[in-house]
Each structure stands twice: as structure tokens, then as C-alpha cells.
Design an enzyme around this catalytic site. Structure first.
Site, mmCIF file in Angstrom:
data_model
loop_
_atom_site.group_PDB
_atom_site.id
_atom_site.type_symbol
_atom_site.label_atom_id
_atom_site.label_comp_id
_atom_site.label_asym_id
_atom_site.label_seq_id
_atom_site.Cartn_x
_atom_site.Cartn_y
_atom_site.Cartn_z
ATOM 1 N N TYR A 168 -8.937 -2.041 38.720
ATOM 2 C CA TYR A 168 -8.599 -3.211 39.539
ATOM 3 C C TYR A 168 -7.096 -3.379 39.524
ATOM 4 O O TYR A 168 -6.472 -3.378 38.458
ATOM 5 C CB TYR A 168 -9.276 -4.456 38.968
ATOM 6 N N ASP B 19 -0.298 0.660 36.094
ATOM 7 C CA ASP B 19 -0.569 -0.763 36.247
ATOM 8 C C ASP B 19 -0.838 -1.311 34.847
ATOM 9 O O ASP B 19 -1.952 -1.215 34.338
ATOM 10 C CB ASP B 19 -1.753 -0.990 37.182
ATOM 11 N N LYS C 155 0.263 -11.084 33.355
ATOM 12 C CA LYS C 155 -0.427 -11.608 32.177
ATOM 13 C C LYS C 155 0.529 -11.936 31.010
ATOM 14 O O LYS C 155 1.186 -12.953 31.066
ATOM 15 C CB LYS C 155 -1.577 -10.663 31.799
HETATM 16 C C1 LIG Z 1 -5.255 -8.942 36.214
HETATM 17 C C2 LIG Z 1 -4.862 -7.651 36.801
HETATM 18 C C3 LIG Z 1 -4.228 -7.547 38.043
HETATM 19 C C4 LIG Z 1 -4.045 -8.729 38.955
HETATM 20 O O1 LIG Z 1 -3.229 -9.718 38.434
HETATM 21 P P1 LIG Z 1 -3.330 -11.203 39.033
HETATM 22 O O2 LIG Z 1 -2.266 -11.943 38.288
HETATM 23 O O3 LIG Z 1 -4.723 -11.676 38.760
HETATM 24 O O4 LIG Z 1 -3.048 -11.101 40.490
HETATM 25 C C5 LIG Z 1 -3.776 -6.319 38.450
HETATM 26 N N1 LIG Z 1 -3.941 -5.229 37.690
HETATM 27 C C6 LIG Z 1 -4.563 -5.274 36.497
HETATM 28 C C7 LIG Z 1 -4.685 -4.031 35.679
HETATM 29 C C8 LIG Z 1 -5.042 -6.478 36.016
HETATM 30 O O5 LIG Z 1 -5.698 -6.517 34.844
#
Ligand SMILES: *Cc1c(COP(=O)(O)O)cnc(C)c1O
Length: 428
Positions: free
Chosen positions: A142, A237, A265
Site C-alpha cells: 500500500y 516507501d 507516520k
Molecule cells: C500509511 C502508509 C502510506 C500512506 O500514508 P498516509 O499518511 O495514510 O497517506 C503510504 N505508504 C505506506 C507504506 C504506508 O504504511
């Protein structure tokens, strides 16, 4: 009727599913979500006064737990000086310095307000730099909810069992190629057939959005060399893994240097922050230095910068990551022991304080294998755990987190409750 149930009824009239983000609605585990009134340390308290040891930790940001005193003080201090300037502030410089120091592959960084924005912009930079359009991603990973990423995506998309989202134009979805995680041969095959079109390979270095899945040894090194040979960029990511699985993120733990990294995060400490960065030559393509446009009204927000900075500085205390990993390993081992005692097959693992457990004999190397886990058992286990005061992510396709606020006693309590919950949940 409980106060949470009453709030949820009102919420459902006003907001789709009654929530601001899909997995929070508990659709995968049944029951109604609890509404939180306060949080401190490793515990959440709901609207009915019940408290839970929290392993969601705001879905990853809260590596220090809730309302950590140092972060609270930083946020309070920043807010007293005004909470949005629309002009540069020192907090951005200080947070950028820490990010670049701890992740040397990031020579320059741009702050945004979410992980979704970070991945969107990183791909835009990669496309501009390579003058190519195709993006290769992995099933179950994701990368936020931007159009091009909602192709075989993890997290809520996986939780709800949605096919690729309606509303994403086919022309855009066709620019995303997906292959199974940990399948180097499949990546090689795409490079062989379409290498000249690939702008970037984007990957969650440790998958957290299909449940927790670790990379096999050498997988990322292979991605690195395929990208180099094919003229594509490698994007890690690290929105979830960044400053979570090691002081320098997954790239430090794995010893692989990506071209671009996305963060979120933890770098916001629970405030809305994301960032993307990498080699200076790539980041100089971003406006106003270069032609790649990307902007944000609240980007670099002073309160958010202060929360992120205070959080990162706390994680620099000696032994911080070691202690966290030790506790996480104990939790994961405890779940494994409980499962064995109850005759339930389980595949559990962790990296740093990010962890997960699948109710399957395994191995779990990719999304297809993750989906073999017993979803019904997970749902019953989740509900039984909640009754016993332990809050696990309400989906088998989400990682769990341990914070520095979880003490050994909290872990012991959790293992005992999860053991009892499994006894209650297992098929007889
Ligand atoms: C949480 C997450 C996202 C998206 O971040 P948001 O702040 O919810 O838009 C993208 N990539 C990874 C790996 C994530 O865990």
C-alpha cells in the site's frame, strides 16, 4: 446501548461507514468500533471508560506511545508561538537535518502532509527524471490512495477485499504493473519485457499493509541491481518502516540504498506529516528549483515539525531501538507459544517494533500466501482480545506496533490476554 455504539450510529448517518478511514470501521472483524476519548502511554480509553493496551499506535506514528511528555511539551510550545505560518520556519530545517543525518540516501527532502502525498510526488519526480511512465509495485503493498497505487493494493483495500478501486481511470491503472513481493524472477521478467518504460520500482521494504511480511535475503539487492541495469529508480516507501525498524529505517537494516525514499507516520510523531527525499540531483527537479510541481498549504507546519522532531530525538537515546525490538520479539514469541499450545498454526514475525502474525502454517512470503491465513479465526481472536483489553489492528492485513511506552509488564499482560483470547476463539 454503549456510548461508542451510539456515537457510531450518529457517525454512520454523517460519514461513509461512520469513519474517516475505512479499516477503522471494523468490517473485517465484526462488531462496532470503539470511540476514543483519551490516550496516554500504551493505552487508549474509550467513550465507555474501558481501556485497551494499544498495538495500533495510530497505525505506526506513535513509536513513543500516546501523549509522550517530550512530544506534548514540544507541541504545546510550538502552538503557543502560532500554529501555521505559510512561511518557512526553523522547525523544518531542524527536522530535515535529522532526517538527512539518519538516512544518508536522503540528501534533500520535501515535507508534505501525508504519506499519500509523499508517494505521489516521489513517483512524479521519478517519471520526470527518467522520462518514462511505468511504475512497478508489489501485490499487497500500500502506497497511499492516489490513483496509480490502487492496483492490487494492501491495507484497507485488502481488508475489504475490494478489487481495484472504481474511479481510477484505466489509462492510469495501466501505468502500474504489479508482481508478487519476494518474487525477483517476476521483476526480472517485467524488466526484460518492458524495461525501457519503467520509471520506478516502488516497494514497502518490509511489507506492513498485507500484514507483516519480511523480504527474503537478497531480494532488495536484486531490485537495486535490476533498477540500475534498467535505468529505473528504486523508491523505498518507508512511510511505515522509516525510523521504525532501525534508527536509519529499512534501508539501513537491509543495507540497500534507494534513489528516493518516502516517509510519514513517525516523522510527524502523530501529526499529519509526510516527506520524500533522495539524491540531491533528483530533488533539485522539484519546484521551485526545478519544473516538477508539488506544493502544500500546511506543508512544514510548525506544530507538526515540532512533534516529529521531538519524537525522533527521543528515539536517539542509547539502547532505544534495542529495547523496543527485544520487547517486540517477546510479544511475537508469546503469540507463537500460545498458538502452539492451542494447536493453531501461526506464522509470526517482526522487524524492530513492527510485527505481525498470520493464522497459517506458512511460509508467508507474499500477499497470496497471506490470504491463506484463517480470517474467521483472526476476527474471533480480535474480538476476544478486545474484550480482554487488548487492541489489535482490526484487520489481518495490517502490521502491529510496539511503542517505548509498552513495558515488560504490559507485554506480559498482553500475552496472557491473547492466549486466553485464542483459547476462546479457536475452533473446537
Ligand atoms: C500509511 C502508509 C502510506 C500512506 O500514508 P498516509 O499518511 O495514510 O497517506 C503510504 N505508504 C505506506 C507504506 C504506508 O504504511
Amino acid at each position: 446501548m454503549s456510548r461508542s455504539a451510539e456515537l457510531f450510529d450518529r457517525a454512520k448517518q454523517l460519514m461513509p461507514g461512520g469513519v474517516s478511514s475505512p479499516v477503522r470501521a471494523f468490517r473485517a472483524v465484526g462488531g462496532t468500533p470503539f470511540f476514543v476519548t483519551r490516550a496516554a502511554g500504551c493505552r487508549l480509553t474509550d467513550a465507555d471508560g474501558k481501556s485497551y493496551v494499544d498495538y495500533v499506535c495510530s497505525w505506526g506514528p506513535l513509536i513513543l506511545g500516546h501523549a509522550h511528555p517530550a512530544v506534548l511539551e514540544a507541541v504545546r510550545g510550538a502552538a503557543e508561538r502560532g500554529w501555521s505560518y505559510g512561511a518557512p520556519c526553523e522547525g523544518e530545517v531542524r527536522l530535515a537535518e535529522v532526517v538527512c543525518r539518519r538516512m544518508p540516501s536522503i540528501e534533500m527532502v520535501r515535507f508534505v502532509s501525508s504519506g499519500t502525498e509523499a508517494t505521489m510526488a516521489a513517483v512524479r519526480v521519478a517519471r520526470a527524471a527518467t522520462r518514462r511512465d511505468l511504475v512497478l509495485k508489489f501485490e499487497g503493498c500500500y502506497h497511499g490512495h492516489a490513483d496509480g497505487f490502487l492496483v492490487r493494493a494492501g491495507s484497507g483495500v485488502a481488508t475489504l477485499g475490494l478489487p481495484d478501486s472504481p474511479g481510477v481511470p484505466r489509462a492510469l491503472a495501466e501505468l502500474t504493473v504489479t508482481v508478487p513481493f519476494n518474487d525477483a524472477a517476476a521483476v526480472e521478467d517485467v524488466f526484460r519485457r518492458r524495461g525501457a518504460e519503467i520509471a520506478a520500482v516502488i516497494v514497502e521494504p518490509y511489507v506492513g499493509n498485507a500484514g507483516f511480511i519480511a523480504p527474503e535475503p537478497g531480494f532488495h539487492a536484486t531490485l537495486r541491481s535490476l533498477c540500475d541495469a534498467g535505468g529505473a529508480l528504486l523508491i523505498f516507501d518507508e512511510v511505515m518502516t522509516g525510523f521504525r525498524v532501525a534508527p536509519g529505517g529499512a534501508q539501513a537494516r537491509l543495507g540497500v540504498r534507494p534513489d528516493l525514499t518516502t516517509l510519514g507516520k513517525i516523522i510527524g510523531g502523530g501529526m499529519p506529516v509526510g516527506a520524500y527525499g533522495g539524491r540531491a540531483e533528483l530533488m533539485r527537479l522539484v519546484a521551485p528549483e526545478g519544473p516538477v510541481y508539488q506544493a502544500g498549504t500546511l506543508a512544514g507546519n510548525p506544530v507538526a515539525m515540532a512533534a516529529g522532531l521531538a519524537t525522533l530525538l527521543e528515539t536517539e537515546r542509547p539502547g532505544f531501538y534495542e529495547a523496543l525490538e527485544r520487547r517486540t520479539a517477546r510479544l511475537v514469541a508469546g503469540i507463537g507459544d500460545a498458538a502452539r499450545r492451542h494447536g493453531v498454526p501461526v506464522t509470526a514475525g517482526h522487524a524492530g517494533s513492527m510485527w505481525g502474525a498470520f493464522f497459517t502454517g506458512g511460509p508467508v512470503r507474499n500477499f497470496a500466501e497471506a490470504k491463506r491465513a484463517d480470517a474467521g479465526l483472526f476476527a474471533r481472536w480480535h474480538r476476544a482480545a478486545l474484550e480482554r483489553g487488548v487492541y489489535l489492528a482490526p484487520s489481518a492485513f495490517e502490521a502491529g506496533f510496539v511503542s517505548s511506552a509498552h513495558t515488560d509488564a504490559d507485554i506480559d499482560f498482553t500475552i496472557a490476554q491473547l492466549d486466553a483470547a485464542l483459547a476462546a476463539a479457536r475452533p473446537r
